[in-house]
Design a protein around this motif. Structure first.
Motif, short mmCIF file in Angstrom:
data_model
loop_
_atom_site.label_atom_id
_atom_site.label_comp_id
_atom_site.label_asym_id
_atom_site.label_seq_id
_atom_site.Cartn_x
_atom_site.Cartn_y
_atom_site.Cartn_z
N ALA A 134 2.59 4.86 -2.63
CA ALA A 134 0.74 5.61 -2.99
C ALA A 134 1.12 7.12 -3.40
N GLY A 135 1.52 7.46 -2.36
CA GLY A 135 1.53 9.64 -2.33
C GLY A 135 2.26 9.39 -3.39
N ALA A 136 2.78 9.01 -4.18
CA ALA A 136 3.22 10.03 -5.56
C ALA A 136 2.28 9.39 -6.21
N ALA A 137 1.79 8.17 -6.40
CA ALA A 137 0.79 8.18 -7.55
C ALA A 137 -0.29 9.44 -7.55
N ASP A 141 -1.81 12.14 -9.80
CA ASP A 141 -3.27 11.53 -10.39
C ASP A 141 -4.15 13.35 -10.85
N ALA A 142 -3.42 13.93 -9.42
CA ALA A 142 -3.44 15.64 -9.37
C ALA A 142 -3.25 16.51 -9.61
N ASP A 143 -2.11 16.04 -10.87
CA ASP A 143 -1.16 16.94 -11.18
C ASP A 143 -1.99 16.85 -12.88
N ARG A 144 -2.31 14.91 -13.50
CA ARG A 144 -2.52 14.93 -14.45
C ARG A 144 -4.38 15.71 -14.48
N THR A 145 -5.12 15.42 -13.70
CA THR A 145 -6.44 15.26 -14.02
C THR A 145 -6.89 16.72 -13.32
N GLY A 146 -6.29 17.11 -12.32
CA GLY A 146 -6.58 18.94 -12.45
C GLY A 146 -7.36 18.83 -10.87
N ALA A 147 -7.69 16.93 -10.26
CA ALA A 147 -8.22 17.27 -8.86
C ALA A 147 -7.46 17.70 -7.81
N VAL A 148 -8.35 18.56 -6.76
CA VAL A 148 -7.70 18.53 -5.44
C VAL A 148 -6.82 17.34 -4.99
N LEU A 149 -5.75 17.53 -4.48
CA LEU A 149 -5.19 17.16 -3.60
C LEU A 149 -5.20 17.46 -1.88
N VAL A 150 -5.65 15.87 -1.42
CA VAL A 150 -6.23 16.51 0.02
C VAL A 150 -5.27 15.35 1.24
#
Length: 421
Positions: A134-137, A141-150
């Motif tokens: 799940a962490g890899a997914a 997602d963060a790399d693809r969308t620019g969302a901030v990873l928490v």
């Protein structure tokens, strides 16, 4: 951008931010555990925290510190359940959108709570069979969308947020009129114990900090042996809140340098402690929440009578549907439940002999199921037997040895035994 600080001062600063948001959870004396180890045992009740887990401390601290532009991009995270709830609750309060990735092993209760706490701001994505998948997914997602990873543990802002438990503990122990000798802390990726150790070893260096891992997911123990984080080839997900295959790159050196000891506890002992917490103290704890107090049973004789020992009850998000498995694991751990393969000959009286002569002391049959060999005949019977005293097993095995029936005990750890769980 300045690197986030990772020290005791940063923990104190985080405590000021979190003070109006999170609860200062109760510190309660446990007469049951105190009697076992011969000194005062105190339970830090993070299961009564907002979202019923300490994880909200790190999540809120990180997300609240993001810039307006970062918050507008949304956040993304992976979680075994509790961190996701902390992120969801924080995003609902701060007006931030979130995507939370959880593995298929995450209990349904935790999934439902993530959505409820998010109040419409959270998208829940179930993927993979482990936290690490799940962490890899989430990272993709963060790399693809620019969302901030928490991250759930491997970030200084999360670590110091979790560490805010430490100053609370010291103040509460002092109010109780005693001194803290040891604190036992559950360990998954290492965020909680790293945060506590940062503050305690700076402000109260005399306090012994002991980490407790599930035996089936001892990733910190493996990292310490290897000299750095490594990935476990297999992880037992029973203690789902601490079932991490690889500890954090940020948390590892803190644990290596500041934590006094890491010990492991098997799942059966955790299950027994969960039941005792519920039946004696009235505390609902998830498996990871019972790790620390399960470990203290093995430490009798290690403390002086004036020492105070604190166990962190890290979470209480347990799915009631799991209690059948928890009871099973506990009974097996205590030696009160055993399984056998019994071959009954096709002749009258074989079953009566087993019931009357082999089970001569009134042992209870809790499972009886014939194993099918083919369409025309059945194989041996799988028989589960409960004892009211573990010491009675020797007599039962002796009667089985002298029986004309072919009886084979199924040892814990065998493939068939694993199937029963």
């Amino acid at each position: 951008m300045n690197q986030p600080r990772l020290d005791a001062d940063a923990v104190d600063a985080a405590a000021e931010i979190l003070r109006p948001v999170v609860r200062c959870t109760e510190l309660e004396h446990s007469p049951r555990l105190s009697a076992i180890v011969g000194t005062s045992v105190l339970l830090k009740r993070e299961n009564r925290q907002t979202t019923r887990s300490y994880k909200v401390r790190g999540a809120f601290h990180l997300i609240s510190g993001l810039s307006a532009e970062e918050q507008a991009r949304a956040v993304v995270t992976a979680s075994a359940g509790n961190h996701g709830q902390g992120v969801a609750w924080s995003c609902a309060r701060l007006g931030v959108e979130a995507r939370v990735y959880v593995p298929t092993t995450t209990p349904r209760q935790k999934r439902q709570r993530i959505l409820a706490l998010g109040e419409g701001r959270v998208e829940l994505i179930v993927t993979g069979t482990s936290y690490d998948e799940a962490g890899a997914a989430a990272l993709a997602d963060a790399d693809r969308t620019g969302a901030v990873l928490v991250p759930p543990f491997d970030d200084p802002r999360v670590i110091v947020g979790q560490g805010t438990i430490a100053p609370e503990l010291v103040e509460q122990v002092a109010q109780a009129g005693t001194a803290m000798h040891t604190v036992l802390v559950p360990v998954g990726g290492g965020g909680l114990i790293a945060g506590l150790a940062l503050w305690l070893k700076d402000r109260r260096p005399e306090v012994r900090v002991v980490g407790v891992e599930p035996l089936g997911a001892a990733s910190m123990t493996a990292a310490l042996s290897a000299g750095g984080p490594i990935s476990l080839p297999e992880v037992d997900t029973f203690v789902d809140g601490a079932a991490v295959a690889r500890v954090g790159e940020v948390t590892f050196p803190v644990v290596r340098d500041l934590v006094d000891e890491i010990i492991t506890v098997e799942a059966g002992a955790v299950s027994t402690e969960m039941l005792d917490l519920y039946q004696v103290e009235g505390i609902v704890a998830e498996p990871a929440g019972a790790l620390a107090s399960a470990a203290i049973r093995t430490m009798a004789g290690e403390f002086g009578s004036d020492d105070a020992v604190v166990c962190i009850v890290s979470g209480g998000n347990n799915d009631v549907s799991r209690y059948g498995e928890i009871l099973e694991r506990s009974l097996i751990h205590q030696g009160l439940r055993h399984y056998f393969m019994v071959t009954f000959p096709q002749q009258p009286g074989a079953l009566r002999h087993f019931l009357q002569d082999v089970l001569a002391e009134g042992e209870d049959i809790v499972v009886f199921d014939y194993v099918k060999k083919n369409n025309r005949e059945t194989g041996p019977a799988l028989v589960g037997i409960d004892l009211d005293d573990a010491a009675k097993l020797a007599g039962l095995l002796e009667r089985m040895e002298h029986s004309p029936l072919h009886i084979e005990q199924i040892p814990p750890g065998s493939p068939l035994f694993s199937f029963l769980m």
